[in-house]
Motif scaffolding. Structure first.
Motif, mmCIF file in Angstrom:
data_model
loop_
_atom_site.group_PDB
_atom_site.id
_atom_site.type_symbol
_atom_site.label_atom_id
_atom_site.label_comp_id
_atom_site.label_asym_id
_atom_site.label_seq_id
_atom_site.Cartn_x
_atom_site.Cartn_y
_atom_site.Cartn_z
ATOM 1 N N MET A 1 0.848 -1.183 0.000
ATOM 2 C CA MET A 1 0.000 0.000 0.000
ATOM 3 C C MET A 1 0.890 1.243 0.000
ATOM 4 N N SER A 2 0.504 2.243 -0.759
ATOM 5 C CA SER A 2 1.312 3.460 -0.868
ATOM 6 C C SER A 2 1.141 4.345 0.372
ATOM 7 N N ASP A 3 2.006 5.346 0.471
ATOM 8 C CA ASP A 3 1.964 6.263 1.614
ATOM 9 C C ASP A 3 1.076 7.466 1.362
ATOM 10 N N THR A 4 0.458 7.553 0.188
ATOM 11 C CA THR A 4 -0.454 8.657 -0.088
ATOM 12 C C THR A 4 -1.880 8.132 -0.163
ATOM 13 N N PRO A 5 -2.814 8.817 0.467
ATOM 14 C CA PRO A 5 -4.224 8.401 0.400
ATOM 15 C C PRO A 5 -4.766 8.534 -1.024
ATOM 16 N N PRO A 6 -5.858 7.835 -1.335
ATOM 17 C CA PRO A 6 -6.427 7.923 -2.686
ATOM 18 C C PRO A 6 -6.982 9.312 -2.984
ATOM 19 N N ASP A 7 -7.123 9.608 -4.286
ATOM 20 C CA ASP A 7 -7.637 10.897 -4.728
ATOM 21 C C ASP A 7 -9.082 11.095 -4.301
ATOM 22 N N ARG A 8 -9.843 10.012 -4.272
ATOM 23 C CA ARG A 8 -11.250 10.099 -3.867
ATOM 24 C C ARG A 8 -11.577 8.907 -2.983
ATOM 25 N N LEU A 9 -12.291 9.156 -1.902
ATOM 26 C CA LEU A 9 -12.620 8.107 -0.948
ATOM 27 C C LEU A 9 -13.984 8.389 -0.336
ATOM 28 N N ALA A 10 -14.779 7.316 -0.148
ATOM 29 C CA ALA A 10 -16.117 7.443 0.432
ATOM 30 C C ALA A 10 -16.271 6.442 1.569
ATOM 31 N N LEU A 11 -17.016 6.819 2.606
ATOM 32 C CA LEU A 11 -17.282 5.922 3.730
ATOM 33 C C LEU A 11 -18.416 4.953 3.440
ATOM 34 N N ASP A 12 -19.309 5.318 2.534
ATOM 35 C CA ASP A 12 -20.467 4.492 2.207
ATOM 36 C C ASP A 12 -20.030 3.239 1.438
ATOM 37 N N PRO A 13 -20.297 2.035 1.974
ATOM 38 C CA PRO A 13 -19.867 0.806 1.298
ATOM 39 C C PRO A 13 -20.518 0.576 -0.064
ATOM 40 N N ARG A 14 -21.615 1.254 -0.372
ATOM 41 C CA ARG A 14 -22.258 1.096 -1.678
ATOM 42 C C ARG A 14 -21.592 1.933 -2.762
ATOM 43 N N SER A 15 -20.725 2.846 -2.377
ATOM 44 C CA SER A 15 -20.067 3.731 -3.332
ATOM 45 C C SER A 15 -18.933 3.004 -4.060
ATOM 46 N N PRO A 16 -18.710 3.313 -5.338
ATOM 47 C CA PRO A 16 -17.574 2.713 -6.042
ATOM 48 C C PRO A 16 -16.229 3.242 -5.541
ATOM 49 N N TYR A 17 -16.227 4.314 -4.758
ATOM 50 C CA TYR A 17 -14.997 4.903 -4.229
ATOM 51 C C TYR A 17 -14.702 4.450 -2.797
ATOM 52 N N HIS A 18 -15.428 3.473 -2.311
ATOM 53 C CA HIS A 18 -15.219 2.932 -0.966
ATOM 54 C C HIS A 18 -14.055 1.945 -1.006
ATOM 55 N N ASP A 19 -13.107 2.090 -0.076
ATOM 56 C CA ASP A 19 -11.974 1.169 0.033
ATOM 57 C C ASP A 19 -11.798 0.842 1.515
ATOM 58 N N ALA A 20 -12.259 -0.341 1.918
ATOM 59 C CA ALA A 20 -12.262 -0.727 3.330
ATOM 60 C C ALA A 20 -10.859 -0.792 3.912
ATOM 61 N N ALA A 21 -9.878 -1.243 3.138
ATOM 62 C CA ALA A 21 -8.506 -1.356 3.645
ATOM 63 C C ALA A 21 -7.924 0.012 3.988
ATOM 64 N N VAL A 22 -8.184 1.003 3.158
ATOM 65 C CA VAL A 22 -7.681 2.360 3.403
ATOM 66 C C VAL A 22 -8.388 2.979 4.596
ATOM 67 N N ILE A 23 -9.695 2.779 4.697
ATOM 68 C CA ILE A 23 -10.455 3.342 5.819
ATOM 69 C C ILE A 23 -10.014 2.700 7.130
ATOM 70 N N GLU A 24 -9.758 1.403 7.102
ATOM 71 C CA GLU A 24 -9.297 0.701 8.305
ATOM 72 C C GLU A 24 -7.930 1.209 8.747
ATOM 73 N N ARG A 25 -7.085 1.571 7.795
ATOM 74 C CA ARG A 25 -5.765 2.118 8.124
ATOM 75 C C ARG A 25 -5.891 3.467 8.819
ATOM 76 N N GLY A 26 -6.897 4.236 8.455
ATOM 77 C CA GLY A 26 -7.153 5.532 9.091
ATOM 78 C C GLY A 26 -6.740 6.684 8.208
ATOM 79 N N VAL A 27 -7.704 7.463 7.764
ATOM 80 C CA VAL A 27 -7.449 8.619 6.914
ATOM 81 C C VAL A 27 -8.040 9.851 7.574
ATOM 82 N N GLY A 28 -7.241 10.890 7.689
ATOM 83 C CA GLY A 28 -7.704 12.173 8.197
ATOM 84 C C GLY A 28 -7.801 13.152 7.041
ATOM 85 N N VAL A 29 -8.612 14.191 7.208
ATOM 86 C CA VAL A 29 -8.794 15.183 6.146
ATOM 87 C C VAL A 29 -8.605 16.574 6.729
#
Length: 80
Positions: A1-29
């Motif tokens: 996994m890279s050290d930069t977060p994705p360009d687009r990320l969503a918390l909703d599991p129905r979204s095509p931009y949802h990535d559970a592994a990245v969210i589990e790692r922890g992303v701040g904005v």
């Protein structure tokens, strides 16, 4: 996994931009220089975040959100 977060990320599991592994790692904005902890979805390239509006719900029971434009800086939260 890279050290930069994705360009687009969503918390909703129905979204095509949802990535559970990245969210589990922890992303701040950081939005316009302020830490935000109520972000439902973000897009760095388009420059917006989607945040929840109070406790309002739509007719399907999902939280009502608004899109706010500005400077978006996502980062991975370091483990304490």
């Amino acid at each position: 996994m890279s050290d930069t977060p994705p360009d687009r990320l969503a918390l909703d599991p129905r979204s095509p931009y949802h990535d559970a592994a990245v969210i589990e790692r922890g992303v701040g904005v950081r939005f316009n220089g302020q830490e935000r902890d109520n972000v439902e979805e973000y897009s760095v390239s388009e420059g917006w975040i989607r945040v929840q509006v109070g406790r309002s719900r739509d007719r399907r029971g999902n939280p009502m959100t608004i899109k706010v434009k500005g400077t978006v800086e996502p980062y991975f939260i370091e483990p304490a």
